[in-house]
Design a protein around this motif. Sequence first.
Motif, PDB file in Angstrom:
ATOM      1  N   HIS A   1      -3.764  11.770  -7.361  1.00 32.50           N
ATOM      2  CA  HIS A   1      -2.207  10.560  -8.068  1.00 32.50           C
ATOM      3  C   HIS A   1      -1.988  10.673  -6.666  1.00 32.50           C
ATOM      4  O   HIS A   1      -1.696   9.764  -5.852  1.00 32.50           O
ATOM      5  CB  HIS A   1      -1.802  10.845  -9.082  1.00 32.50           C
ATOM      6  CG  HIS A   1      -0.169   9.933  -8.919  1.00 32.50           C
ATOM      7  ND1 HIS A   1       0.763  10.406  -8.911  1.00 32.50           N
ATOM      8  CD2 HIS A   1      -0.484   8.694  -9.803  1.00 32.50           C
ATOM      9  CE1 HIS A   1       1.300   9.314  -8.651  1.00 32.50           C
ATOM     10  NE2 HIS A   1       0.766   8.417  -9.290  1.00 32.50           N
TER      11      HIS A   1
ATOM     12  N   ALA B   1      -3.546   9.778  -3.730  1.00 32.39           N
ATOM     13  CA  ALA B   1      -3.150   7.566  -4.001  1.00 32.39           C
ATOM     14  C   ALA B   1      -2.301   7.087  -3.594  1.00 32.39           C
ATOM     15  O   ALA B   1      -2.097   6.143  -3.028  1.00 32.39           O
ATOM     16  CB  ALA B   1      -4.117   7.582  -5.055  1.00 32.39           C
ATOM     17  N   THR B   2      -1.182   8.252  -3.369  1.00 26.49           N
ATOM     18  CA  THR B   2      -0.049   7.121  -3.895  1.00 26.49           C
ATOM     19  C   THR B   2       0.742   7.629  -1.844  1.00 26.49           C
ATOM     20  O   THR B   2       0.852   6.432  -1.570  1.00 26.49           O
ATOM     21  CB  THR B   2       0.581   8.180  -4.845  1.00 26.49           C
ATOM     22  OG1 THR B   2       1.563   8.325  -5.506  1.00 26.49           O
ATOM     23  CG2 THR B   2       2.480   7.483  -4.128  1.00 26.49           C
TER      24      THR B   2
ATOM     25  N   ASN C   1      -1.922   7.597   0.851  1.00 25.48           N
ATOM     26  CA  ASN C   1      -2.662   6.201   0.826  1.00 25.48           C
ATOM     27  C   ASN C   1      -2.234   5.097   0.955  1.00 25.48           C
ATOM     28  O   ASN C   1      -2.124   4.405   2.036  1.00 25.48           O
ATOM     29  CB  ASN C   1      -3.954   6.646   0.344  1.00 25.48           C
ATOM     30  CG  ASN C   1      -5.342   7.611   0.925  1.00 25.48           C
ATOM     31  OD1 ASN C   1      -4.731   8.405   1.696  1.00 25.48           O
ATOM     32  ND2 ASN C   1      -6.372   8.038   0.402  1.00 25.48           N
ATOM     33  N   HIS C   2      -1.402   4.793  -0.609  1.00 29.85           N
ATOM     34  CA  HIS C   2      -1.004   3.633  -0.457  1.00 29.85           C
ATOM     35  C   HIS C   2       0.436   3.142   0.279  1.00 29.85           C
ATOM     36  O   HIS C   2       0.143   2.275   0.976  1.00 29.85           O
ATOM     37  CB  HIS C   2      -0.552   3.131  -2.022  1.00 29.85           C
ATOM     38  CG  HIS C   2      -0.320   1.929  -2.384  1.00 29.85           C
ATOM     39  ND1 HIS C   2      -0.305   0.821  -2.090  1.00 29.85           N
ATOM     40  CD2 HIS C   2       1.209   1.874  -3.009  1.00 29.85           C
ATOM     41  CE1 HIS C   2      -0.235  -0.599  -1.990  1.00 29.85           C
ATOM     42  NE2 HIS C   2       1.126   0.552  -2.715  1.00 29.85           N
ATOM     43  N   SER C   3       0.854   4.251   0.715  1.00 32.16           N
ATOM     44  CA  SER C   3       2.100   4.553   1.406  1.00 32.16           C
ATOM     45  C   SER C   3       1.944   4.208   2.611  1.00 32.16           C
ATOM     46  O   SER C   3       2.978   4.023   3.825  1.00 32.16           O
ATOM     47  CB  SER C   3       3.442   5.675   1.496  1.00 32.16           C
ATOM     48  OG  SER C   3       2.485   6.883   1.123  1.00 32.16           O
TER      49      SER C   3
ATOM     50  N   GLY D   1      -0.501   2.500   4.155  1.00 28.57           N
ATOM     51  CA  GLY D   1      -0.483   1.313   4.573  1.00 28.57           C
ATOM     52  C   GLY D   1       0.281   0.220   4.487  1.00 28.57           C
ATOM     53  O   GLY D   1       0.348  -0.677   5.234  1.00 28.57           O
ATOM     54  N   ASP D   2       0.861   0.982   4.399  1.00 31.51           N
ATOM     55  CA  ASP D   2       2.564  -0.457   4.041  1.00 31.51           C
ATOM     56  C   ASP D   2       3.470  -0.569   5.243  1.00 31.51           C
ATOM     57  O   ASP D   2       3.079   0.161   5.835  1.00 31.51           O
ATOM     58  CB  ASP D   2       3.865   0.149   3.034  1.00 31.51           C
ATOM     59  CG  ASP D   2       3.043  -0.112   2.300  1.00 31.51           C
ATOM     60  OD1 ASP D   2       2.534  -0.407   1.506  1.00 31.51           O
ATOM     61  OD2 ASP D   2       3.865   0.973   1.081  1.00 31.51           O
TER      62      ASP D   2
END
Length: 120
Positions: free
Chosen positions: A109, A112-113, A115-117, A119-120
């Motif tokens: 988790h 994933a968090t 990696n997601h941040s 990409g912003d």
Amino acid sequence: MVAQDRLSTAFAALADPTRRDILMRLRSGPLTVSDLAVHYPMSRPAVSQHLTVLEKAGLVARDRRAQWNDCSLATASLDEAAAWIEQQRADWIERFDLLDEHLRRRREHDRATDNHSEGD
């Protein structure tokens, strides 16, 4: 006697190193009190007292023949103690497996968090 009381008595008897050593010596077969006493720096009556504790805990059985007192292992209490220990071990393994799974999910988790941040 309640099972837990038997376990308490067995574990209390096993807490003493001399009594554990007596049980180890009896693994190979019955011995007399005199046979056992030669291995310890204590009197024969002191060894007999240790045997009485083991007997009350159901860990040793005595068989009197003539003037000799043969002592042998009694496995029921040992089996009961081993089963209790194994159940505790299984419970802890299950708990550690659940903790491991929780931590694995948490790491996934967090990755994933992260990696997601990124990409912003």
